[in-house]
Design a protein around this motif. Structure first.
Motif, PDB file in Angstrom:
ATOM      1  N   ARG A  50     -36.340  32.031  23.714  1.00 49.69           N
ATOM      2  CA  ARG A  50     -35.513  33.186  24.027  1.00 49.69           C
ATOM      3  C   ARG A  50     -36.327  34.461  23.956  1.00 49.69           C
ATOM      4  O   ARG A  50     -36.967  34.746  22.942  1.00 49.69           O
ATOM      5  CB  ARG A  50     -34.309  33.305  23.083  1.00 49.69           C
ATOM      6  CG  ARG A  50     -33.325  34.389  23.543  1.00 49.69           C
ATOM      7  CD  ARG A  50     -32.037  34.400  22.758  1.00 49.69           C
ATOM      8  NE  ARG A  50     -32.163  35.104  21.488  1.00 49.69           N
ATOM      9  CZ  ARG A  50     -31.154  35.685  20.848  1.00 49.69           C
ATOM     10  NH1 ARG A  50     -29.919  35.628  21.370  1.00 49.69           N
ATOM     11  NH2 ARG A  50     -31.355  36.283  19.702  1.00 49.69           N
ATOM     12  N   TYR A  61     -31.308  39.827  26.829  1.00 50.05           N
ATOM     13  CA  TYR A  61     -31.920  38.569  26.439  1.00 50.05           C
ATOM     14  C   TYR A  61     -32.128  37.666  27.648  1.00 50.05           C
ATOM     15  O   TYR A  61     -31.409  37.754  28.643  1.00 50.05           O
ATOM     16  CB  TYR A  61     -31.036  37.824  25.434  1.00 50.05           C
ATOM     17  CG  TYR A  61     -30.660  38.629  24.222  1.00 50.05           C
ATOM     18  CD1 TYR A  61     -31.497  38.675  23.111  1.00 50.05           C
ATOM     19  CD2 TYR A  61     -29.465  39.338  24.178  1.00 50.05           C
ATOM     20  CE1 TYR A  61     -31.151  39.412  21.994  1.00 50.05           C
ATOM     21  CE2 TYR A  61     -29.113  40.079  23.064  1.00 50.05           C
ATOM     22  CZ  TYR A  61     -29.956  40.113  21.973  1.00 50.05           C
ATOM     23  OH  TYR A  61     -29.614  40.845  20.861  1.00 50.05           O
ATOM     24  N   GLY A 114     -40.676  37.780  21.853  1.00 53.68           N
ATOM     25  CA  GLY A 114     -40.237  36.399  21.877  1.00 53.68           C
ATOM     26  C   GLY A 114     -41.115  35.455  22.660  1.00 53.68           C
ATOM     27  O   GLY A 114     -40.882  34.240  22.639  1.00 53.68           O
ATOM     28  N   PHE A 118     -31.972  28.919  32.927  1.00 60.34           N
ATOM     29  CA  PHE A 118     -32.125  30.234  32.307  1.00 60.34           C
ATOM     30  C   PHE A 118     -30.787  30.967  32.292  1.00 60.34           C
ATOM     31  O   PHE A 118     -29.985  30.831  33.221  1.00 60.34           O
ATOM     32  CB  PHE A 118     -33.136  31.082  33.069  1.00 60.34           C
ATOM     33  CG  PHE A 118     -34.562  30.610  32.980  1.00 60.34           C
ATOM     34  CD1 PHE A 118     -34.893  29.409  32.363  1.00 60.34           C
ATOM     35  CD2 PHE A 118     -35.588  31.371  33.526  1.00 60.34           C
ATOM     36  CE1 PHE A 118     -36.204  28.970  32.284  1.00 60.34           C
ATOM     37  CE2 PHE A 118     -36.901  30.946  33.452  1.00 60.34           C
ATOM     38  CZ  PHE A 118     -37.214  29.751  32.835  1.00 60.34           C
ATOM     39  N   THR A 119     -30.567  31.759  31.252  1.00 61.53           N
ATOM     40  CA  THR A 119     -29.359  32.552  31.131  1.00 61.53           C
ATOM     41  C   THR A 119     -29.708  33.957  30.664  1.00 61.53           C
ATOM     42  O   THR A 119     -30.384  34.124  29.648  1.00 61.53           O
ATOM     43  CB  THR A 119     -28.364  31.924  30.146  1.00 61.53           C
ATOM     44  OG1 THR A 119     -28.045  30.593  30.559  1.00 61.53           O
ATOM     45  CG2 THR A 119     -27.082  32.749  30.098  1.00 61.53           C
ATOM     46  N   PRO A 136     -36.911  25.070  24.373  1.00 62.28           N
ATOM     47  CA  PRO A 136     -36.273  26.352  24.652  1.00 62.28           C
ATOM     48  C   PRO A 136     -37.098  27.521  24.129  1.00 62.28           C
ATOM     49  O   PRO A 136     -37.947  27.376  23.252  1.00 62.28           O
ATOM     50  CB  PRO A 136     -34.958  26.250  23.888  1.00 62.28           C
ATOM     51  CG  PRO A 136     -35.336  25.497  22.651  1.00 62.28           C
ATOM     52  CD  PRO A 136     -36.435  24.530  23.073  1.00 62.28           C
ATOM     53  N   SER A 193     -36.400  38.674  24.210  1.00 61.77           N
ATOM     54  CA  SER A 193     -35.572  39.836  23.955  1.00 61.77           C
ATOM     55  C   SER A 193     -36.245  41.076  24.515  1.00 61.77           C
ATOM     56  O   SER A 193     -37.468  41.152  24.571  1.00 61.77           O
ATOM     57  CB  SER A 193     -35.325  40.025  22.455  1.00 61.77           C
ATOM     58  OG  SER A 193     -34.643  38.922  21.902  1.00 61.77           O
ATOM     59  N   ASN A 226     -34.327  27.373  28.865  1.00 65.46           N
ATOM     60  CA  ASN A 226     -34.240  25.987  28.428  1.00 65.46           C
ATOM     61  C   ASN A 226     -34.971  25.085  29.411  1.00 65.46           C
ATOM     62  O   ASN A 226     -35.228  25.457  30.550  1.00 65.46           O
ATOM     63  CB  ASN A 226     -32.778  25.550  28.314  1.00 65.46           C
ATOM     64  CG  ASN A 226     -32.012  26.330  27.281  1.00 65.46           C
ATOM     65  OD1 ASN A 226     -32.531  26.660  26.214  1.00 65.46           O
ATOM     66  ND2 ASN A 226     -30.743  26.621  27.573  1.00 65.46           N
ATOM     67  N   GLN A 276     -32.455  33.570  27.794  1.00 65.77           N
ATOM     68  CA  GLN A 276     -32.527  32.258  27.172  1.00 65.77           C
ATOM     69  C   GLN A 276     -33.095  31.276  28.175  1.00 65.77           C
ATOM     70  O   GLN A 276     -32.528  31.085  29.250  1.00 65.77           O
ATOM     71  CB  GLN A 276     -31.137  31.804  26.720  1.00 65.77           C
ATOM     72  CG  GLN A 276     -31.110  30.425  26.085  1.00 65.77           C
ATOM     73  CD  GLN A 276     -31.857  30.371  24.771  1.00 65.77           C
ATOM     74  OE1 GLN A 276     -31.627  31.194  23.890  1.00 65.77           O
ATOM     75  NE2 GLN A 276     -32.767  29.402  24.638  1.00 65.77           N
TER      76      GLN A 276
END
Length: 124
Positions: A19, A80, A8, A68-69, A17, A21, A84, A82
């Motif tokens: 993401r 993952y 990714g 970030f998440t 954004p 993986s 942003n 994520q």
């Protein structure tokens, strides 16, 4: 043996954004803490985020909170990240890692298994 493969990464415009993986082939994945770290030339590897074995606990580096998440899907053996509102300062090689234990861990020394890393470059 746990094997981790990141995907990714790439080039993204500032503010956008992305993401990441991380897929695992090891059966230990579902009982391991999973973490994301990043590293730039001349700097030590630093924690981005981590998530406990059951997803019940997460930790973030302070500057990442709200942007970030981290999440995981144990059925898919995948974690993952994520990202942003990316900034040029986020440019780094991002690594996925796994650690034994029921908690979450800040130190890279706690993580036994590591992926090869994926480059994230944020343009201004």
């Amino acid at each position: 043996q746990v094997q981790l493969v990141e995907s990714g990464g790439g080039l993204v415009q500032a503010g956008g954004p992305l993401r990441l993986s991380c897929a695992s082939s090891g059966r230990i994945f579902s009982t391991s803490c999973m973490g994301w770290f990043r590293q730039t030339p001349g700097q030590e590897r630093e924690l981005v985020a981590a998530i406990s074995w059951n997803g019940g606990s997460t930790i973030y580096e302070d500057s990442m909170k709200g942007r970030f998440t981290i999440s995981r899907d144990n059925a898919k053996n995948t974690v993952y990240l994520q990202m942003n509102s990316l900034m040029p300062e986020d440019t780094a090689v991002y690594y996925c890692a796994a650690a034994r234990g029921l908690s979450t861990y800040y130190s890279a020394r706690a993580y036994e298994w590591w992926g090869q890393g994926t480059q994230v470059t944020v343009s201004s």
